[in-house]
Design a protein around this motif. Structure first.
Motif, PDB file in Angstrom:
ATOM      1  N   GLY A 234      -4.938  99.054  73.299  1.00 46.80           N
ATOM      2  CA  GLY A 234      -5.201  98.869  71.874  1.00 46.80           C
ATOM      3  C   GLY A 234      -5.995  97.615  71.582  1.00 46.80           C
ATOM      4  N   ALA A 235      -6.805  97.193  72.513  1.00 47.53           N
ATOM      5  CA  ALA A 235      -7.667  96.009  72.353  1.00 47.53           C
ATOM      6  C   ALA A 235      -6.854  94.762  72.036  1.00 47.53           C
ATOM      7  CB  ALA A 235      -8.736  96.258  71.289  1.00 47.53           C
ATOM      8  N   GLY A 236      -5.682  94.656  72.650  1.00 50.52           N
ATOM      9  CA  GLY A 236      -4.850  93.471  72.466  1.00 50.52           C
ATOM     10  C   GLY A 236      -4.000  93.476  71.220  1.00 50.52           C
TER      11      GLY A 236
ATOM     12  N   VAL B  66      -0.993  90.712  69.621  1.00 49.79           N
ATOM     13  CA  VAL B  66      -1.066  90.148  68.269  1.00 49.79           C
ATOM     14  C   VAL B  66       0.161  90.569  67.450  1.00 49.79           C
ATOM     15  CG1 VAL B  66      -2.397  90.153  66.111  1.00 49.79           C
ATOM     16  CG2 VAL B  66      -3.580  90.036  68.312  1.00 49.79           C
ATOM     17  N   ALA B  67       0.544  91.841  67.531  1.00 44.17           N
ATOM     18  CA  ALA B  67       1.712  92.321  66.787  1.00 44.17           C
ATOM     19  C   ALA B  67       2.980  91.622  67.270  1.00 44.17           C
ATOM     20  CB  ALA B  67       1.842  93.832  66.937  1.00 44.17           C
ATOM     21  N   TYR B  68       3.124  91.422  68.581  1.00 40.97           N
ATOM     22  CA  TYR B  68       4.297  90.752  69.135  1.00 40.97           C
ATOM     23  C   TYR B  68       4.361  89.307  68.631  1.00 40.97           C
ATOM     24  CZ  TYR B  68       7.929  89.395  72.396  1.00 40.97           C
ATOM     25  OH  TYR B  68       9.108  88.954  72.936  1.00 40.97           O
ATOM     26  N   LEU B  69       3.242  88.592  68.662  1.00 38.62           N
ATOM     27  CA  LEU B  69       3.231  87.201  68.217  1.00 38.62           C
ATOM     28  C   LEU B  69       3.548  87.081  66.725  1.00 38.62           C
ATOM     29  CD1 LEU B  69       0.171  85.827  70.212  1.00 38.62           C
ATOM     30  CD2 LEU B  69       2.601  85.405  70.650  1.00 38.62           C
ATOM     31  N   ILE B  70       3.013  87.982  65.933  1.00 41.48           N
ATOM     32  CA  ILE B  70       3.314  87.960  64.494  1.00 41.48           C
ATOM     33  C   ILE B  70       4.793  88.260  64.261  1.00 41.48           C
ATOM     34  CG2 ILE B  70       2.900  89.161  62.302  1.00 41.48           C
ATOM     35  CD1 ILE B  70      -0.037  89.421  63.188  1.00 41.48           C
ATOM     36  N   ALA B  71       5.323  89.265  64.978  1.00 39.76           N
ATOM     37  CA  ALA B  71       6.735  89.605  64.833  1.00 39.76           C
ATOM     38  C   ALA B  71       7.617  88.444  65.291  1.00 39.76           C
ATOM     39  CB  ALA B  71       7.054  90.870  65.625  1.00 39.76           C
ATOM     40  N   TRP B  72       7.212  87.730  66.327  1.00 43.22           N
ATOM     41  CA  TRP B  72       7.971  86.597  66.822  1.00 43.22           C
ATOM     42  C   TRP B  72       8.071  85.499  65.753  1.00 43.22           C
ATOM     43  CZ3 TRP B  72       6.665  84.133  72.230  1.00 43.22           C
ATOM     44  CH2 TRP B  72       7.716  83.306  72.634  1.00 43.22           C
ATOM     45  N   MET B  73       7.005  85.319  65.002  1.00 38.60           N
ATOM     46  CA  MET B  73       7.010  84.298  63.956  1.00 38.60           C
ATOM     47  C   MET B  73       7.732  84.758  62.689  1.00 38.60           C
ATOM     48  SD  MET B  73       3.252  82.564  64.231  1.00 38.60           S
ATOM     49  CE  MET B  73       2.294  84.072  64.276  1.00 38.60           C
ATOM     50  N   VAL B  74       7.693  86.056  62.394  1.00 39.69           N
ATOM     51  CA  VAL B  74       8.208  86.551  61.116  1.00 39.69           C
ATOM     52  C   VAL B  74       9.682  86.958  61.195  1.00 39.69           C
ATOM     53  CG1 VAL B  74       7.948  88.403  59.425  1.00 39.69           C
ATOM     54  CG2 VAL B  74       5.938  87.276  60.344  1.00 39.69           C
ATOM     55  N   ILE B  75      10.088  87.600  62.283  1.00 37.01           N
ATOM     56  CA  ILE B  75      11.457  88.115  62.401  1.00 37.01           C
ATOM     57  C   ILE B  75      12.389  86.967  62.767  1.00 37.01           C
ATOM     58  CG2 ILE B  75      12.975  89.712  63.619  1.00 37.01           C
ATOM     59  CD1 ILE B  75      10.532  91.474  64.132  1.00 37.01           C
TER      60      ILE B  75
END
Length: 101
Positions: free
Chosen positions: A66-68, A72-81
């Motif tokens: 998915g072109a990385g 990106v989704a994992y890093l955003i989830a790590w910061m938000v959740i």
């Protein structure tokens, strides 16, 4: 045509069933016990009630194909959740300062 009181009484409505007790709200939290890096996949797996390995495979597949976007989704989830509050992180003997004899 008039209805008599006998006709009205012969069709009683059944009593309403009592409502079940409310379920506790499920919260999306990062796992402190089932974690590899940040606990995002473990928390998503617990929230959706599926195996954490499947969530991890999905993130890896998104990262590779998915072109990385998986990274990106994992890093955003790590910061938000937010992390779990009540669970204790896995402790090791060397982290607590005790010695093994």
């Amino acid at each position: 045509m008039e209805t008599t009181t006998n006709e009205r009484q012969s069709d009683p409505t059944p009593p309403a069933a009592p409502l079940p007790p409310p379920r506790p709200a499920r919260l999306l939290r990062r796992s402190r016990q089932d974690r590899m890096i940040g606990g995002v996949c473990g928390g998503l797996a617990r929230y959706t009630n599926i195996d954490p390995v499947l969530v991890r495979l999905l993130v890896v597949a998104l990262a590779l194909f998915g072109a990385g976007s998986g990274i990106v989704a994992y890093l955003i989830a790590w910061m938000v959740i937010p992390a779990e509050r009540n669970a204790q992180p896995n402790s090791t003997p060397w982290a607590s300062g005790s010695s093994v004899e």
